[in-house]
Design a protein around this motif. Sequence first.
Motif, PDB file in Angstrom:
ATOM      1  N   TRP A 137     -57.182  -3.990 -47.097  1.00 52.70           N
ATOM      2  CA  TRP A 137     -56.585  -3.095 -46.091  1.00 52.70           C
ATOM      3  C   TRP A 137     -57.193  -1.701 -46.233  1.00 52.70           C
ATOM      4  O   TRP A 137     -56.542  -0.761 -46.705  1.00 52.70           O
ATOM      5  CB  TRP A 137     -55.064  -3.015 -46.296  1.00 52.70           C
ATOM      6  CG  TRP A 137     -54.385  -4.343 -46.214  1.00 52.70           C
ATOM      7  CD1 TRP A 137     -54.252  -5.141 -45.129  1.00 52.70           C
ATOM      8  CD2 TRP A 137     -53.737  -5.035 -47.297  1.00 52.70           C
ATOM      9  NE1 TRP A 137     -53.565  -6.274 -45.423  1.00 52.70           N
ATOM     10  CE2 TRP A 137     -53.218  -6.258 -46.758  1.00 52.70           C
ATOM     11  CE3 TRP A 137     -53.509  -4.757 -48.654  1.00 52.70           C
ATOM     12  CZ2 TRP A 137     -52.541  -7.168 -47.530  1.00 52.70           C
ATOM     13  CZ3 TRP A 137     -52.827  -5.676 -49.419  1.00 52.70           C
ATOM     14  CH2 TRP A 137     -52.348  -6.869 -48.869  1.00 52.70           C
ATOM     15  N   PRO A 138     -58.426  -1.512 -45.868  1.00 55.43           N
ATOM     16  CA  PRO A 138     -59.076  -0.208 -46.107  1.00 55.43           C
ATOM     17  C   PRO A 138     -58.457   0.926 -45.308  1.00 55.43           C
ATOM     18  O   PRO A 138     -58.239   2.020 -45.843  1.00 55.43           O
ATOM     19  CB  PRO A 138     -60.534  -0.458 -45.698  1.00 55.43           C
ATOM     20  CG  PRO A 138     -60.479  -1.639 -44.786  1.00 55.43           C
ATOM     21  CD  PRO A 138     -59.351  -2.471 -45.245  1.00 55.43           C
ATOM     22  N   ARG A 188     -58.063  -1.878 -51.506  1.00 56.20           N
ATOM     23  CA  ARG A 188     -58.647  -1.194 -50.344  1.00 56.20           C
ATOM     24  C   ARG A 188     -59.619  -2.095 -49.580  1.00 56.20           C
ATOM     25  O   ARG A 188     -59.868  -1.869 -48.385  1.00 56.20           O
ATOM     26  CB  ARG A 188     -59.367   0.082 -50.780  1.00 56.20           C
ATOM     27  CG  ARG A 188     -60.600  -0.167 -51.642  1.00 56.20           C
ATOM     28  CD  ARG A 188     -61.206   1.122 -52.165  1.00 56.20           C
ATOM     29  NE  ARG A 188     -62.351   0.856 -53.031  1.00 56.20           N
ATOM     30  CZ  ARG A 188     -63.596   0.735 -52.591  1.00 56.20           C
ATOM     31  NH1 ARG A 188     -63.855   0.869 -51.293  1.00 56.20           N
ATOM     32  NH2 ARG A 188     -64.586   0.485 -53.428  1.00 56.20           N
ATOM     33  N   ARG A 189     -60.172  -3.110 -50.238  1.00 56.47           N
ATOM     34  CA  ARG A 189     -61.081  -4.012 -49.512  1.00 56.47           C
ATOM     35  C   ARG A 189     -60.320  -4.881 -48.513  1.00 56.47           C
ATOM     36  O   ARG A 189     -60.869  -5.270 -47.489  1.00 56.47           O
ATOM     37  CB  ARG A 189     -61.856  -4.896 -50.492  1.00 56.47           C
ATOM     38  CG  ARG A 189     -62.861  -4.133 -51.331  1.00 56.47           C
ATOM     39  CD  ARG A 189     -63.681  -5.059 -52.210  1.00 56.47           C
ATOM     40  NE  ARG A 189     -64.630  -4.321 -53.019  1.00 56.47           N
ATOM     41  CZ  ARG A 189     -65.867  -3.992 -52.624  1.00 56.47           C
ATOM     42  NH1 ARG A 189     -66.273  -4.351 -51.423  1.00 56.47           N
ATOM     43  NH2 ARG A 189     -66.661  -3.314 -53.422  1.00 56.47           N
ATOM     44  N   VAL A 192     -54.718   1.626 -46.614  1.00 57.44           N
ATOM     45  CA  VAL A 192     -54.724   2.322 -47.905  1.00 57.44           C
ATOM     46  C   VAL A 192     -55.178   3.764 -47.737  1.00 57.44           C
ATOM     47  O   VAL A 192     -54.608   4.684 -48.340  1.00 57.44           O
ATOM     48  CB  VAL A 192     -55.627   1.564 -48.898  1.00 57.44           C
ATOM     49  CG1 VAL A 192     -55.826   2.379 -50.176  1.00 57.44           C
ATOM     50  CG2 VAL A 192     -55.023   0.208 -49.238  1.00 57.44           C
ATOM     51  N   ALA A 193     -56.198   3.994 -46.899  1.00 61.35           N
ATOM     52  CA  ALA A 193     -56.692   5.351 -46.695  1.00 61.35           C
ATOM     53  C   ALA A 193     -55.626   6.230 -46.044  1.00 61.35           C
ATOM     54  O   ALA A 193     -55.424   7.381 -46.452  1.00 61.35           O
ATOM     55  CB  ALA A 193     -57.956   5.321 -45.837  1.00 61.35           C
ATOM     56  N   CYS A 246     -62.597  -7.752 -44.392  1.00 62.98           N
ATOM     57  CA  CYS A 246     -61.178  -7.564 -44.713  1.00 62.98           C
ATOM     58  C   CYS A 246     -60.682  -8.567 -45.756  1.00 62.98           C
ATOM     59  O   CYS A 246     -59.668  -9.226 -45.586  1.00 62.98           O
ATOM     60  CB  CYS A 246     -60.324  -7.673 -43.451  1.00 62.98           C
ATOM     61  SG  CYS A 246     -60.729  -6.430 -42.220  1.00 62.98           S
ATOM     62  N   ALA A 284     -60.927   6.384 -51.031  1.00 64.29           N
ATOM     63  CA  ALA A 284     -60.494   5.558 -49.896  1.00 64.29           C
ATOM     64  C   ALA A 284     -61.189   5.981 -48.605  1.00 64.29           C
ATOM     65  O   ALA A 284     -61.581   5.128 -47.796  1.00 64.29           O
ATOM     66  CB  ALA A 284     -58.978   5.653 -49.739  1.00 64.29           C
ATOM     67  N   LEU A 334     -56.343   1.541 -55.033  1.00 67.65           N
ATOM     68  CA  LEU A 334     -57.751   1.352 -54.641  1.00 67.65           C
ATOM     69  C   LEU A 334     -58.213  -0.089 -54.830  1.00 67.65           C
ATOM     70  O   LEU A 334     -59.197  -0.513 -54.218  1.00 67.65           O
ATOM     71  CB  LEU A 334     -58.647   2.290 -55.454  1.00 67.65           C
ATOM     72  CG  LEU A 334     -58.452   3.788 -55.201  1.00 67.65           C
ATOM     73  CD1 LEU A 334     -59.354   4.617 -56.119  1.00 67.65           C
ATOM     74  CD2 LEU A 334     -58.752   4.130 -53.739  1.00 67.65           C
ATOM     75  N   ASP A 353     -65.777  -1.407 -57.604  1.00 70.59           N
ATOM     76  CA  ASP A 353     -64.350  -1.077 -57.595  1.00 70.59           C
ATOM     77  C   ASP A 353     -63.927  -0.431 -58.913  1.00 70.59           C
ATOM     78  O   ASP A 353     -63.102   0.498 -58.926  1.00 70.59           O
ATOM     79  CB  ASP A 353     -63.532  -2.343 -57.340  1.00 70.59           C
ATOM     80  CG  ASP A 353     -63.704  -2.862 -55.924  1.00 70.59           C
ATOM     81  OD1 ASP A 353     -64.249  -2.114 -55.094  1.00 70.59           O
ATOM     82  OD2 ASP A 353     -63.317  -4.015 -55.649  1.00 70.59           O
ATOM     83  N   GLY A 401     -64.651   4.554 -48.635  1.00 72.06           N
ATOM     84  CA  GLY A 401     -64.656   3.124 -48.335  1.00 72.06           C
ATOM     85  C   GLY A 401     -64.474   2.830 -46.860  1.00 72.06           C
ATOM     86  O   GLY A 401     -65.118   1.939 -46.305  1.00 72.06           O
ATOM     87  N   VAL A 402     -63.583   3.581 -46.206  1.00 71.32           N
ATOM     88  CA  VAL A 402     -63.394   3.386 -44.767  1.00 71.32           C
ATOM     89  C   VAL A 402     -64.671   3.723 -44.007  1.00 71.32           C
ATOM     90  O   VAL A 402     -65.072   3.022 -43.074  1.00 71.32           O
ATOM     91  CB  VAL A 402     -62.208   4.235 -44.267  1.00 71.32           C
ATOM     92  CG1 VAL A 402     -62.136   4.212 -42.743  1.00 71.32           C
ATOM     93  CG2 VAL A 402     -60.909   3.714 -44.845  1.00 71.32           C
TER      94      VAL A 402
END
Length: 407
Positions: A86-87, A83-84, A90-91, A24, A111, A80, A37, A114-115
């Motif tokens: 708050w993945p 997103r690292r 953001v998704a 996170c 997104a 994006l 990214d 990434g999740v």
Amino acid sequence: MTRTEYRWLLPSAMADPELPGDRCGRSRRTVRDWAVDLTAFLCAALIGMLTAAAIEADPTTPDSVLFADVVIGALACCALWVRRRWPVGVAVALVLTSAVEPVSAGAMLVALFGVAVHRPFRPVAAVGALALALAPVQPYLRPDPETSFTGATVVGVLLPLLVISWGMVVRSRRQLVLTLRERARRAETEAELRAEQAQRLAREAIAREMHDVLAHRLTLLSVHAGALEFRPDAPTTEVARAAGVIRDSAHEALQDLREIIGVLRSPGESDGDRPQPTLATLESLISESRSAGMKVILDNRVTDPAAVLAATGRTVYRIAQEGLTNARKHAPGAEVTVTVTGARGEGLTVEVCNPAPTEPFEQVPGSGQGLIGLTERAALAGGSLDHGPRPDGGFRIRASLPWPDRP
């Protein structure tokens, strides 16, 4: 690979190891992270531009709506970059946005991927379920004149499923690689520990063997050197005999030391060509002690000493040797009795007894580790050893060792 199969594959303590991207945002981006990214941003932007071009091609679309689509799509692509940190957040935001804004669909797919890569199954399933539930909303609110509602809904369901599945496969592969690396590291650590333990056991074996062999010889040296010191007026023959014993004992001690180190340095557990003491050679030990001036009585009731196992016979020999050494140190001049009894299937018993010393003597220093080493030897041979003072002031060592019916 399913999650259940993966948990079975991993150790219990590493059923779901933390991947580098799971922290996170607690770690700084590496060069690889920046490259990934940037690639994700460009892919989402490309999908957004293609979607915006399709919307612009529709003459019924107002310019204000097109401008709003472009702005919202650009913001979705920019989101994006965080997103690292708050993945999941953001998704979820992009899933809700893409339900009414087609240009943000590319960012939403990135997104979701990434999740799926950086989060466990439960949050991935929750976000995926939300995306599937909202899949029919966009075709209903903003239908594509060239695509039916059913076809657009099917595509809206299949794309998130495909992206999430791909991300979970990537996560499983990364977890497997981390697990294999951890197992390799643990194997290296265990190999180092085994090597250290082997070295420690070798050092203990050297120390034990040196004590058992050299203490007997060095005690002879101490006793006879002390006799020469306190009896300077002894007859010439006695002085010559004591000097001969000192010379022979020193020579034999050096020879034993060379043989012990040579055997312990050889590979494996084999004793090589060096003859090892056994029960059959106990007579020579007693004769050597008698020639040094000790009073020793040997009562060997074993009818066939050669039939005793070599390891057991060597243990009996070492116990008798240590008992004679201790008697020479702490009860010089006393008569020592060595008794060996037993039969096949019944076991062997060796006992070394000496009475209290009858004349004053100078105490020979000792380490106090001999009896501890004998107890360990007896335990390793499957037997037991007891030692302690007798009521008359003497000392007794008694060991019981196994002698099985069959060799």
